[in-house]
Motif scaffolding. Structure first.
Motif, PDB file in Angstrom:
ATOM      1  N   MET A  57       0.866  -1.250   0.080  1.00 36.85           N
ATOM      2  CA  MET A  57       0.045  -0.018  -0.031  1.00 36.85           C
ATOM      3  C   MET A  57       0.798   1.145   0.059  1.00 36.85           C
ATOM      4  SD  MET A  57      -1.131  -0.099   4.111  1.00 36.85           S
ATOM      5  CE  MET A  57      -0.304  -1.197   4.665  1.00 36.85           C
ATOM      6  N   LYS A  58       0.300   2.270  -0.454  1.00 38.01           N
ATOM      7  CA  LYS A  58       1.074   3.720  -0.209  1.00 38.01           C
ATOM      8  C   LYS A  58       0.804   4.308   0.798  1.00 38.01           C
ATOM      9  CE  LYS A  58       0.859   7.530  -3.337  1.00 38.01           C
ATOM     10  NZ  LYS A  58       0.200   8.048  -4.934  1.00 38.01           N
ATOM     11  N   LEU A  59       1.820   4.780   1.672  1.00 38.90           N
ATOM     12  CA  LEU A  59       1.510   5.754   2.827  1.00 38.90           C
ATOM     13  C   LEU A  59       1.912   6.924   2.389  1.00 38.90           C
ATOM     14  CD1 LEU A  59       3.320   3.237   5.163  1.00 38.90           C
ATOM     15  CD2 LEU A  59       1.030   3.404   4.626  1.00 38.90           C
ATOM     16  N   LEU A  60       1.050   7.899   2.827  1.00 42.71           N
ATOM     17  CA  LEU A  60       1.299   9.558   2.756  1.00 42.71           C
ATOM     18  C   LEU A  60       1.440   9.900   3.922  1.00 42.71           C
ATOM     19  CD1 LEU A  60      -1.426  10.143  -0.157  1.00 42.71           C
ATOM     20  CD2 LEU A  60       0.912   9.760  -0.465  1.00 42.71           C
ATOM     21  N   TYR A  61       2.203  11.257   4.080  1.00 45.17           N
ATOM     22  CA  TYR A  61       2.443  12.028   5.330  1.00 45.17           C
ATOM     23  C   TYR A  61       2.348  13.415   4.823  1.00 45.17           C
ATOM     24  CZ  TYR A  61       4.727   7.571   6.146  1.00 45.17           C
ATOM     25  OH  TYR A  61       5.010   6.269   6.256  1.00 45.17           O
ATOM     26  N   PHE A  62       1.690  14.072   5.794  1.00 48.37           N
ATOM     27  CA  PHE A  62       1.434  15.637   5.491  1.00 48.37           C
ATOM     28  C   PHE A  62       1.911  16.522   6.694  1.00 48.37           C
ATOM     29  CE2 PHE A  62      -1.486  13.534   2.811  1.00 48.37           C
ATOM     30  CZ  PHE A  62      -1.391  14.210   1.632  1.00 48.37           C
ATOM     31  N   ALA A  63       2.089  17.707   6.460  1.00 49.76           N
ATOM     32  CA  ALA A  63       2.583  18.802   7.531  1.00 49.76           C
ATOM     33  C   ALA A  63       3.547  18.273   8.284  1.00 49.76           C
ATOM     34  CB  ALA A  63       1.428  19.030   8.302  1.00 49.76           C
ATOM     35  N   TRP A  64       3.658  18.504   9.814  1.00 46.66           N
ATOM     36  CA  TRP A  64       4.854  18.197  10.573  1.00 46.66           C
ATOM     37  C   TRP A  64       4.911  16.613  10.738  1.00 46.66           C
ATOM     38  CZ3 TRP A  64       3.266  15.506  14.743  1.00 46.66           C
ATOM     39  CH2 TRP A  64       2.239  15.773  15.341  1.00 46.66           C
ATOM     40  N   VAL A  65       4.199  15.711  10.258  1.00 43.79           N
ATOM     41  CA  VAL A  65       4.242  14.167  10.184  1.00 43.79           C
ATOM     42  C   VAL A  65       5.249  14.017   9.171  1.00 43.79           C
ATOM     43  CG1 VAL A  65       3.123  12.379   9.854  1.00 43.79           C
ATOM     44  CG2 VAL A  65       1.948  13.874  11.213  1.00 43.79           C
ATOM     45  N   ARG A  66       5.083  14.618   7.943  1.00 47.36           N
ATOM     46  CA  ARG A  66       5.845  14.550   6.818  1.00 47.36           C
ATOM     47  C   ARG A  66       7.181  15.138   7.076  1.00 47.36           C
ATOM     48  NH1 ARG A  66       6.982  18.704   3.850  1.00 47.36           N
ATOM     49  NH2 ARG A  66       5.100  19.751   4.314  1.00 47.36           N
ATOM     50  N   GLU A  67       7.251  16.217   7.930  1.00 45.93           N
ATOM     51  CA  GLU A  67       8.658  16.743   7.866  1.00 45.93           C
ATOM     52  C   GLU A  67       9.503  15.837   8.779  1.00 45.93           C
ATOM     53  OE1 GLU A  67       7.972  21.666   7.541  1.00 45.93           O
ATOM     54  OE2 GLU A  67       8.011  20.612   9.451  1.00 45.93           O
ATOM     55  N   ARG A  68       8.844  15.388   9.845  1.00 45.79           N
ATOM     56  CA  ARG A  68       9.644  14.537  10.940  1.00 45.79           C
ATOM     57  C   ARG A  68       9.969  13.205  10.669  1.00 45.79           C
ATOM     58  NH1 ARG A  68       6.160  15.490  16.529  1.00 45.79           N
ATOM     59  NH2 ARG A  68       6.615  17.788  16.521  1.00 45.79           N
ATOM     60  N   ILE A  69       9.046  12.683   9.548  1.00 44.57           N
ATOM     61  CA  ILE A  69       9.506  11.356   8.777  1.00 44.57           C
ATOM     62  C   ILE A  69      10.535  11.594   7.534  1.00 44.57           C
ATOM     63  CG2 ILE A  69       8.693   9.541   7.300  1.00 44.57           C
ATOM     64  CD1 ILE A  69       6.226   9.667   9.199  1.00 44.57           C
ATOM     65  N   GLY A  70      10.523  12.977   7.052  1.00 44.65           N
ATOM     66  CA  GLY A  70      11.413  13.023   6.081  1.00 44.65           C
ATOM     67  C   GLY A  70      11.290  12.882   4.675  1.00 44.65           C
ATOM     68  N   ARG A  71       9.984  12.316   4.560  1.00 42.29           N
ATOM     69  CA  ARG A  71       9.222  11.914   3.012  1.00 42.29           C
ATOM     70  C   ARG A  71       7.880  12.054   2.825  1.00 42.29           C
ATOM     71  NH1 ARG A  71      10.894   5.537   2.767  1.00 42.29           N
ATOM     72  NH2 ARG A  71      12.798   6.655   3.290  1.00 42.29           N
ATOM     73  N   ALA A  72       7.356  12.407   1.795  1.00 37.35           N
ATOM     74  CA  ALA A  72       5.872  12.666   1.760  1.00 37.35           C
ATOM     75  C   ALA A  72       5.086  11.333   1.361  1.00 37.35           C
ATOM     76  CB  ALA A  72       5.607  13.692   0.716  1.00 37.35           C
ATOM     77  N   GLU A  73       5.794  10.325   0.920  1.00 40.05           N
ATOM     78  CA  GLU A  73       5.256   9.103   0.559  1.00 40.05           C
ATOM     79  C   GLU A  73       6.237   8.137   0.465  1.00 40.05           C
ATOM     80  OE1 GLU A  73       3.428  10.738  -3.398  1.00 40.05           O
ATOM     81  OE2 GLU A  73       4.143   8.389  -3.876  1.00 40.05           O
ATOM     82  N   GLU A  74       5.638   6.921   0.674  1.00 41.12           N
ATOM     83  CA  GLU A  74       6.377   5.766   0.284  1.00 41.12           C
ATOM     84  C   GLU A  74       5.492   4.432   0.188  1.00 41.12           C
ATOM     85  OE1 GLU A  74       8.533   4.291   3.916  1.00 41.12           O
ATOM     86  OE2 GLU A  74       7.253   5.336   5.282  1.00 41.12           O
ATOM     87  N   GLU A  75       6.055   3.321  -0.351  1.00 43.74           N
ATOM     88  CA  GLU A  75       5.333   2.254  -0.357  1.00 43.74           C
ATOM     89  C   GLU A  75       5.581   1.326   0.625  1.00 43.74           C
ATOM     90  OE1 GLU A  75       3.201   0.798  -2.609  1.00 43.74           O
ATOM     91  OE2 GLU A  75       3.098   2.606  -3.904  1.00 43.74           O
ATOM     92  N   ALA A  76       4.741   0.424   1.084  1.00 43.67           N
ATOM     93  CA  ALA A  76       4.906  -0.149   2.472  1.00 43.67           C
ATOM     94  C   ALA A  76       4.266  -1.331   2.389  1.00 43.67           C
ATOM     95  CB  ALA A  76       5.003   0.429   3.721  1.00 43.67           C
ATOM     96  N   GLU A  77       4.734  -2.517   3.022  1.00 44.91           N
ATOM     97  CA  GLU A  77       3.908  -3.535   3.210  1.00 44.91           C
ATOM     98  C   GLU A  77       3.787  -4.082   4.901  1.00 44.91           C
ATOM     99  OE1 GLU A  77       1.511  -5.001   1.366  1.00 44.91           O
ATOM    100  OE2 GLU A  77       2.382  -3.756  -0.232  1.00 44.91           O
ATOM    101  N   ALA A  78       2.660  -3.704   5.507  1.00 45.66           N
ATOM    102  CA  ALA A  78       2.712  -4.102   6.787  1.00 45.66           C
ATOM    103  C   ALA A  78       2.917  -5.657   7.021  1.00 45.66           C
ATOM    104  CB  ALA A  78       1.548  -3.599   7.598  1.00 45.66           C
ATOM    105  N   PRO A  79       3.624  -6.143   8.294  1.00 46.56           N
ATOM    106  CA  PRO A  79       3.676  -7.766   8.489  1.00 46.56           C
ATOM    107  C   PRO A  79       2.387  -8.186   8.939  1.00 46.56           C
ATOM    108  CG  PRO A  79       4.598  -6.149  10.294  1.00 46.56           C
ATOM    109  CD  PRO A  79       4.376  -5.444   8.875  1.00 46.56           C
ATOM    110  N   ALA A  80       2.443  -9.332   8.747  1.00 42.91           N
ATOM    111  CA  ALA A  80       0.884 -10.164   9.264  1.00 42.91           C
ATOM    112  C   ALA A  80       0.895  -9.698  10.608  1.00 42.91           C
ATOM    113  CB  ALA A  80       1.160 -11.648   8.710  1.00 42.91           C
ATOM    114  N   GLY A  81      -0.326  -9.532  10.843  1.00 40.40           N
ATOM    115  CA  GLY A  81      -0.615  -9.397  12.354  1.00 40.40           C
ATOM    116  C   GLY A  81      -1.091  -7.895  12.690  1.00 40.40           C
ATOM    117  N   VAL A  82      -0.636  -7.020  11.571  1.00 42.89           N
ATOM    118  CA  VAL A  82      -1.027  -5.690  11.623  1.00 42.89           C
ATOM    119  C   VAL A  82      -2.334  -5.400  10.844  1.00 42.89           C
ATOM    120  CG1 VAL A  82      -0.301  -3.123  10.938  1.00 42.89           C
ATOM    121  CG2 VAL A  82       1.430  -4.947  11.990  1.00 42.89           C
ATOM    122  N   ALA A  83      -3.509  -5.372  11.693  1.00 41.12           N
ATOM    123  CA  ALA A  83      -4.670  -5.121  11.147  1.00 41.12           C
ATOM    124  C   ALA A  83      -5.500  -4.027  11.081  1.00 41.12           C
ATOM    125  CB  ALA A  83      -5.338  -6.212  11.561  1.00 41.12           C
TER     126      ALA A  83
END
Lengths: 83, 151
Positions: A1-27
């Motif tokens: 899935m695509k993850l998007l970050y905005f405002a200071w969440v984006r600034e703190r993570i250091g990127r606006a978006e990324e692709e990620a696959e959460a491990p099993a159990g993350v529901a």
């Protein structure tokens, strides 16, 4: 899935978006945040505000207990300050 | 009409004139426009405001707010404009126009649209002052204002 970050969440993570696959159990949004926090200090810092971080699944507001199965795009952002 | 997201400024009078032209079913027009103040929340002189938004979701969310207003009040027409990008003190940020047969519905719908927009449309303000940029914190009073419409 695509993850998007905005405002200071984006600034703190250091990127606006990324692709990620959460491990099993993350529901749910809350579990996804928990997993993201384990990925590094920049994520830890972005999500340390805890429940005040808002989420949207496929462009609709989502609560912490919302299931993430089938989501194409999940966004994280601070409380909104438009208007 | 509907909702508009735009970088450029707008003219309140021209927008209202366009919305009301050629129709005689609305006895009431209410407008609200939010302007950029010359002070940051800290009290420091404001150089500019920058509005970040979530493209795609903003339009969808504003559309949902519009639909909700139309189900609650007899609205002849409405217009919602919200800007993004860099905005200078004195410039308009947001415009809400509601047309209704009678004033009560037009007033209430305009207030509802603003209260809901502030807490659910994905926009974030960043203030620029001489101290540098700072994100605007959300206000509890805005949440309370939106809560009173919940049912």
């Amino acid at each position: 899935m695509k993850l998007l970050y905005f405002a200071w969440v984006r600034e703190r993570i250091g990127r606006a978006e990324e692709e990620a696959e959460a491990p099993a159990g993350v529901a749910t949004v809350a579990e996804l945040i928990g997993w993201l926090r384990s990925r590094g200090p920049q994520y830890e810092r972005a999500f340390e505000a805890g429940p005040s971080i808002r989420a949207a699944i496929d462009k609709r507001h989502a609560k912490p207990d919302a299931p993430i199965a089938g989501a194409r795009e999940i966004a994280f952002f601070p409380p909104m300050t438009g208007g | 009409m509907a909702v508009r997201l735009q970088r450029e400024s707008f003219d309140l009078g021209a927008e209202v004139a366009r919305l009301t032209a050629g129709r005689s079913d609305a006895g009431a027009v209410v407008t609200f426009s939010g302007l950029c103040r010359d002070r940051a929340d800290s009290g420091a002189p404001l150089i500019s405001l920058t509005l970040e938004h979530y493209p795609g979701m903003v339009e969808e969310e504003l559309g949902r707010i519009e639909q909700e207003a139309r189900t609650r009040w007899p609205i002849a027409d409405l217009l919602l404009i919200h800007r993004y990008g860099r905005i200078l003190p004195g410039e308009p940020i947001v415009l809400v126009v509601t047309l209704s047969p009678h004033r009560a519905a037009a007033f209430e719908a305009a207030q509802f649209l603003m209260d809901y927009l502030k807490t659910s449309a994905p926009f974030w303000k960043r203030e620029e002052t001489e101290d540098g940029p700072a994100w605007v914190a959300s206000k509890a009073t805005d949440d309370e204002a939106a809560t009173r419409w919940s049912r």
